[in-house]
Motif scaffolding. Structure first.
Motif, PDB file in Angstrom:
ATOM      1  N   ALA A 170     -11.494 -15.666   0.751  1.00 50.08           N
ATOM      2  CA  ALA A 170     -10.820 -16.366  -0.344  1.00 50.08           C
ATOM      3  C   ALA A 170     -10.233 -15.364  -1.337  1.00 50.08           C
ATOM      4  CB  ALA A 170     -11.803 -17.302  -1.038  1.00 50.08           C
ATOM      5  N   ALA A 171     -10.929 -14.238  -1.530  1.00 47.21           N
ATOM      6  CA  ALA A 171     -10.445 -13.231  -2.472  1.00 47.21           C
ATOM      7  C   ALA A 171      -9.214 -12.519  -1.920  1.00 47.21           C
ATOM      8  CB  ALA A 171     -11.547 -12.226  -2.765  1.00 47.21           C
ATOM      9  N   LYS A 172      -9.130 -12.444  -0.559  1.00 50.29           N
ATOM     10  CA  LYS A 172      -8.001 -11.732   0.049  1.00 50.29           C
ATOM     11  C   LYS A 172      -6.797 -12.638   0.283  1.00 50.29           C
ATOM     12  CE  LYS A 172     -10.597  -8.138   2.439  1.00 50.29           C
ATOM     13  NZ  LYS A 172     -11.373  -7.884   3.633  1.00 50.29           N
ATOM     14  N   ALA A 173      -7.066 -13.927   0.478  1.00 46.64           N
ATOM     15  CA  ALA A 173      -5.990 -14.848   0.851  1.00 46.64           C
ATOM     16  C   ALA A 173      -5.042 -15.060  -0.327  1.00 46.64           C
ATOM     17  CB  ALA A 173      -6.590 -16.176   1.282  1.00 46.64           C
ATOM     18  N   PRO A 174      -3.739 -15.297  -0.022  1.00 40.51           N
ATOM     19  CA  PRO A 174      -2.813 -15.577  -1.117  1.00 40.51           C
ATOM     20  C   PRO A 174      -3.233 -16.858  -1.824  1.00 40.51           C
ATOM     21  CG  PRO A 174      -1.672 -15.346   0.997  1.00 40.51           C
ATOM     22  CD  PRO A 174      -3.128 -15.327   1.287  1.00 40.51           C
TER      23      PRO A 174
END
Lengths: 190, 239
Positions: A170-174
């Protein structure tokens, strides 16, 4: 509730006294659920009131009274054994709640919170596994209780692993929002 | 109690410059004889890399590895090969048994490769199989054994002779829970005889057999548990 049916199950083997029921209950549950004698007699009184058991004589002294299961008691017991416990709705799990709350608290490292729980659960699993390691031939009721606990705790560790990955993803996803690009990047870093 | 494995500030990077991937970042681990340590972490956390470095199959980018008191960095490749044949036993997820050899031949092979006479190696192989309850399977070929039996043969091979360090990578990978438990019991038995063991796994059930658990995340050691066996928080009369 299950004490009631556990006592019915023990009485389905033949008539028994209160003290005997207590001892047999503890042995049959792997000695992990201690039961006080008051609880045994209160439960027996209720079972008798509901017509699921009957006492064998009119002795005033409860300790001298034997009990046996009635036909209605046997029917109720069979029905209970086949009725699923209330697992359809997700329980309000305290651990899940803590992780969800941690997501919302500024400055809290969710991975660190997840790891703290993982450590504690693995430590508990080590304690349960030690019973297995120390005694390869443990009696069946206790072995079943140990495996039930290890399975439950193992599932918690697995869920913590999934949660850990999802939080990372979730932290990496746009971010699906109109947030300016720069801010999105900052979200990623935090 | 003597120290069998010591990893000091181990880092490992693959690739160079901007493409470099840091698989391990200053990880420390020490294991004494008779101890079982589990390294737990998700896939990609660096646990298999840690095991290959501990087994001298791969060199760290920086840091020091000592096995049975000897530093790997000062060893020739011949010395390292000898150490791998004599001192270290490996157990892999997929057993790695040679299909054309019987169970006894598979187990005694590391000794024969090390120059032990065929007769002596065979006797040592049979003894290792017997210790693990597999004496009656000695003359069977791997394809005549069940998955659980194959892994037990692999464990017998990893402890045959005078091995002091057992390194296992997901040793119960494809096995069911009963066989996984049997595998961990065997590793624990080997530890009781003085072997130091490291098991890497993502499975908490396996890790819970260990005296100590090291948690890896993104190549770093983030935590560990080492409960005192006499101290239990279980609320049961048996605990």
């Amino acid at each position: 509730m299950s004490v009631r049916y556990a006592l019915l199950a023990l009485l389905s083997e033949g008539s028994k006294y209160g003290m005997q029921l207590r001892e047999e209950f503890e042995a049959a549950t792997g000695d992990v659920w201690p039961l006080n004698v008051g609880q045994v007699y209160t439960t027996l009184q209720r079972l008798e009131r509901d017509g699921l058991i009957e006492s064998e004589d009119d002795d005033e002294d409860e300790r001298q009274k034997g009990y046996r299961i009635t036909a209605q008691g046997a029917t109720d017991l069979a029905e209970w054994l086949h009725t699923p416990p209330a697992t359809a709705a997700p329980p309000r799990d305290e651990l899940v709640t803590k992780i969800l709350v941690a997501l919302r608290v500024p400055g809290v490292d969710v991975h660190e919170v997840i790891q703290a729980h993982r450590r504690q659960v693995v430590e508990l699993m080590q304690q349960w596994t030690r019973f297995k390691a120390d005694d390869a031939e443990m009696d069946l009721p206790f072995a079943l209780v140990v495996d039930a606990e290890l399975t439950r705790l193992g599932a918690i560790v697995r869920w913590l692993g999934f949660a850990d990955k999802q939080v990372t993803r979730a932290a990496k996803a746009p971010v699906q929002s109109t947030t300016p690009k720069l801010r999105r990047r900052m979200v990623v870093r935090s | 109690m003597s120290r069998v494995l010591e990893l000091r500030d181990i880092s490992k990077s693959y690739g160079e410059g901007a493409n470099a991937v840091r698989a391990l970042d200053e990880v420390n681990l020490s294991v004494d004889e008779g101890h079982l340590v589990a390294v737990m972490g998700p896939s990609g956390s660096g646990k298999s890399t840690l095991l290959t470095i501990a087994g001298s199959l791969e060199a760290p980018t920086s840091g020091e590895v000592q096995i049975a008191g000897a530093s790997l960095s000062s060893m020739s490749s011949n010395d390292k090969a000898r150490l791998r044949r004599r001192t270290i036993g490996y157990v892999f997820q997929d057993f790695n048994l040679l299909p054309g050899l019987t169970a006894a031949e598979n187990v005694s092979l590391p000794l024969e490769l090390d120059g032990v006479s065929a007769r002596k190696a065979h006797l040592a192989g049979l003894a290792a199989l017997e210790q693990l309850g597999l004496a009656d399977r000695a003359e069977h070929y791997p394809d005549q054994l069940s998955g659980g039996e194959r892994q037990r043969v692999a464990i017998a091979r990893s402890v045959v002779g005078e091995r002091r360090l057992l390194l296992a990578d997901e040793p119960s990978g494809a096995l069911d829970s009963t066989n996984s438990e049997a595998v961990m019991r065997m590793i624990l038995e080997a530890c009781k005889r003085g072997v130091a063991a490291v098991v890497v796994t993502h499975d908490a059930h396996l890790a819970s057999w260990a005296d100590r658990v090291l948690f890896l995340r993104d190549g770093r050691s983030v935590d560990h548990v080492a409960p005192d066996p006499s101290d239990s928080s279980l609320a049961t009369p048996r605990a």
